[in-house]
Design a protein around this motif. Sequence first.
Motif, PDB file in Angstrom:
ATOM      1  N   THR A  84     -35.298  32.050 -33.618  1.00 60.56           N
ATOM      2  CA  THR A  84     -34.140  32.353 -34.465  1.00 60.56           C
ATOM      3  C   THR A  84     -34.019  31.294 -35.559  1.00 60.56           C
ATOM      4  O   THR A  84     -34.524  30.183 -35.416  1.00 60.56           O
ATOM      5  N   ARG A  85     -33.321  31.643 -36.643  1.00 64.99           N
ATOM      6  CA  ARG A  85     -33.318  30.784 -37.827  1.00 64.99           C
ATOM      7  C   ARG A  85     -31.934  30.283 -38.194  1.00 64.99           C
ATOM      8  O   ARG A  85     -31.663  29.977 -39.362  1.00 64.99           O
ATOM      9  N   SER A 127     -29.932  26.642 -34.391  1.00 66.04           N
ATOM     10  CA  SER A 127     -31.309  26.578 -33.893  1.00 66.04           C
ATOM     11  C   SER A 127     -32.054  25.424 -34.551  1.00 66.04           C
ATOM     12  O   SER A 127     -32.829  24.716 -33.893  1.00 66.04           O
ATOM     13  N   ALA A 128     -31.822  25.238 -35.843  1.00 67.81           N
ATOM     14  CA  ALA A 128     -32.504  24.155 -36.568  1.00 67.81           C
ATOM     15  C   ALA A 128     -32.121  22.804 -35.972  1.00 67.81           C
ATOM     16  O   ALA A 128     -32.975  21.947 -35.724  1.00 67.81           O
ATOM     17  N   GLU A 139     -37.407  24.183 -41.831  1.00 71.19           N
ATOM     18  CA  GLU A 139     -37.072  24.941 -43.038  1.00 71.19           C
ATOM     19  C   GLU A 139     -38.325  25.546 -43.671  1.00 71.19           C
ATOM     20  O   GLU A 139     -38.318  26.669 -44.168  1.00 71.19           O
ATOM     21  N   LYS A 145     -42.731  29.430 -42.358  1.00 72.63           N
ATOM     22  CA  LYS A 145     -42.679  30.855 -42.720  1.00 72.63           C
ATOM     23  C   LYS A 145     -43.632  31.599 -41.798  1.00 72.63           C
ATOM     24  O   LYS A 145     -44.782  31.878 -42.153  1.00 72.63           O
ATOM     25  N   ASN A 150     -40.692  34.239 -36.686  1.00 73.60           N
ATOM     26  CA  ASN A 150     -39.280  34.013 -37.023  1.00 73.60           C
ATOM     27  C   ASN A 150     -38.476  35.293 -36.802  1.00 73.60           C
ATOM     28  O   ASN A 150     -38.932  36.388 -37.125  1.00 73.60           O
ATOM     29  N   ASN A 195     -37.675  38.161 -39.486  1.00 72.74           N
ATOM     30  CA  ASN A 195     -38.767  37.585 -40.270  1.00 72.74           C
ATOM     31  C   ASN A 195     -38.826  38.128 -41.706  1.00 72.74           C
ATOM     32  O   ASN A 195     -39.860  38.027 -42.364  1.00 72.74           O
ATOM     33  N   THR A 254     -39.988  35.612 -44.177  1.00 74.16           N
ATOM     34  CA  THR A 254     -41.441  35.378 -44.162  1.00 74.16           C
ATOM     35  C   THR A 254     -42.139  36.431 -45.015  1.00 74.16           C
ATOM     36  O   THR A 254     -43.039  36.120 -45.810  1.00 74.16           O
TER      37      THR A 254
END
Lengths: 473, 333
Positions: B102-103, B107-108, B247, B250, B254, B257, B260
């Motif tokens: 997940t983005r 999550s980061a 970040e 890609k 993801n 996505n 991407t």
Amino acid sequence: MRDPVKKLTAREWEPRAREIPDEFRNSCRSLRSMVPGGVEYLFTPWEYSCRGDLLLRRLRFDSSPEALRLWAFLFSEKDRLFLAKNAGAKIIALMKDLGQTAILSYAFPGQLSFYADELWWAPCFAESTHLLDHASDLGATDELCFVRAVLGAMKTLDYFPRPDLCVAGVGACCDDFSAVMQLVEGIGIPVHWWEMTTPIKGGSGCVTPFGGVPYSARDLAFLRGQLGGVVRALGETLGMRCTGEMLRGSVNRLNRLRALVRNLREMVYGADYPPLPGLEMYLAEFIAIHTCSEPDECFPVLAGLHRVAEERLSAGLSPLAGEKEPPLRVYWVYPPTDASLITLLEDLGGCIAGTDYFINHAFLPLRTATDPLTAVAENCFDDRLLCSPSRRADEIIRDVRHFRAEGVLVSGIFGASHCPWDDRVIQEKVQKELGLPVMVFDVPYSPGRVSEQVRSRMEAFMEIVRHHREKKR
Amino acid sequence: MNHSRLLGYLCRAFPPAVAVGLGMRPVRAVAVGSEKAGEALVRPDLCPFVKSVLGGVATGAGVFGSVDAWAGMYTCDMTRRLFQELERMTGKPVFPFQLPATRSPESALWFADSVGEMAKNLVLAGFSSGYDAGAALAWERKRIAGAAVLRNAALSFRVPPMELHRLFLDFFLENRFPSRVAIGDNPPGVRVAVTGSVIPRGDDTVPETLAELGAGYLPLGCTGLAGLPRTVPEDGSIRSLALASFEDTKCIRNRPNADTFKWIREQTGAGGANGLVLRTLSFCDLWHTEKERFRRDIPVPVLVLSGDFSPGERGRTGVRLQAFVETLEALHA
């Protein structure tokens, strides 16, 4: 209706079904909270086979009305979903986590949730590649496991109405289903993504309360936040806010359901002469993860089975009691795509003595002395597919000892990303630590009959298990 | 700092400057050749790259033999299981953590903290005596500068395919960051962008075939442009480096996505590619399942190739690539 205790074909059930008392038939109703008076669902396997699930004609079923109710309950799920949608309910498709997000969704009234993953067995039951063909057109071709049928079902909407929301667990999950879920979003169905988290031992010394899986407190806090996000997404879709009380109510209800299934497994898999056949147990186990889209009716269904098992155990009755000696005890790993393999195992003189159908975490209790999201997050860590293959093998070894299994059968799934790792580890560890026969094979798509290769392998395996038992005497 | 200990990693999302800050040498072990040794330990129907890593670590072959510890980042399912079992199967220490699919911002941050936890465990295990943020940042700046040079060279389509392939692998495996790249005069008529699964050292089929056909090559995958760092970290802290790396990732894994896909579309257009090759590895569901979406969403012709590093692949790929390039030539004649 109590006699005889045996297994019947779908055709043999037809005349017997007419003897079922009206009182029992009338009690078999679902959707009572959505449709006035509820909806009767007690149809026979033959009737469901006429609607398209042809595999039912090759299976043999327990002779109790309670077992018939179980089959009918499961096969009427499709009707329930369409009827509920028609009655104004929202439909939630849960994907991948197998048991945890259902606890969150069933905190909300006015909706039905189902696990789309279960469409996995639809091509085998229907003996038709219809869903797989649609999935292939969208890119999910036959390198993937049968779970790609979910994409076909999302496209055709033959098995359920268009979901108002899909809740998709990704991260620590199999690649094939992750790819399928992405394509589901690609066809325009709304998806809420959340991160499934691999339990990794941390310095805090935390272990899950019922599964004993080590994890880090930091990961638990993150996962708890992810589950909170699922609750918020559900709330937005359903137009209501979920309170702590609603979540606690759902945890308590699912705990009661899990206890029913857990006790049933202990009773049946622990008996020398199992009081219920393996197929009925196969179905019953899966109700633990999602209530079969009916959080009220699933209780009398399972309670009925429970009662039958208790009565038969105390009376010394079993549908598998035809032989001079107790059936050969086999632990089964992975849910078999072709359900008739369980019937075949019993025809070959075996019985199911414990299972790992991916869903063993759904038989564990949820902690009530903590907040519900933490309890659900802890249960996520107990999922054997999230843990290492070695840990899964150790859990299987523990189960095999507990249920006194004499052999382990691993019916792998071609194309599933976990099988190439897990199968070998399970086989080697079980053989090394227990010295029991282990058979590993993939189940091919074989409409209309059991694959000859699989049949031959199972026959040989059962001979080895029998030989092993005789040698031990 | 002598960088005497090697920290192995596989995925581009891992921030290698963290290893430098810990006084270790990062090595992205993207190489093949040990698949058979891997098959002795697992079922054969498994990603050939993962099999190669397993076999390489088990036998100590090539780059795998020099790694002292692994940053065991759980990415796709096969890699997750590799790192869950690698230490038990080979005795090599693995420091596990998960790359989120997940983005979200949560999550980061969780990822960044996980990298920090891994670093702490490396120190506790005696692989490092501590973290030097200044050293990490200085190294990362050099890496980003080298990446910009390599990116511009690749997008020009004027570097011969095999030379470009070597430059990229040197970047990832040897940490060689170019200050300049010799660029030819004229771009070729047919320019092929290549995306999909990892293209490791020892897997030269696609660039070699394109070179033989006189076509241009733009590697977009994680051992190409998608593997290069772009985001400059705020500072040399582990958190900043990890967030920048997250970040920049890609990847088709993801979720969702769409970003991407957008990035691949943009890079294909920026380079002026006439065609796109989606080259996936056997059993790589994450890339292969997207093939119809690529055909639908990418505005240039798309060729889907599936490979397994086997000798037979070279012939099959050669024939299909030749037909693809000839078709593109005819279209643009």
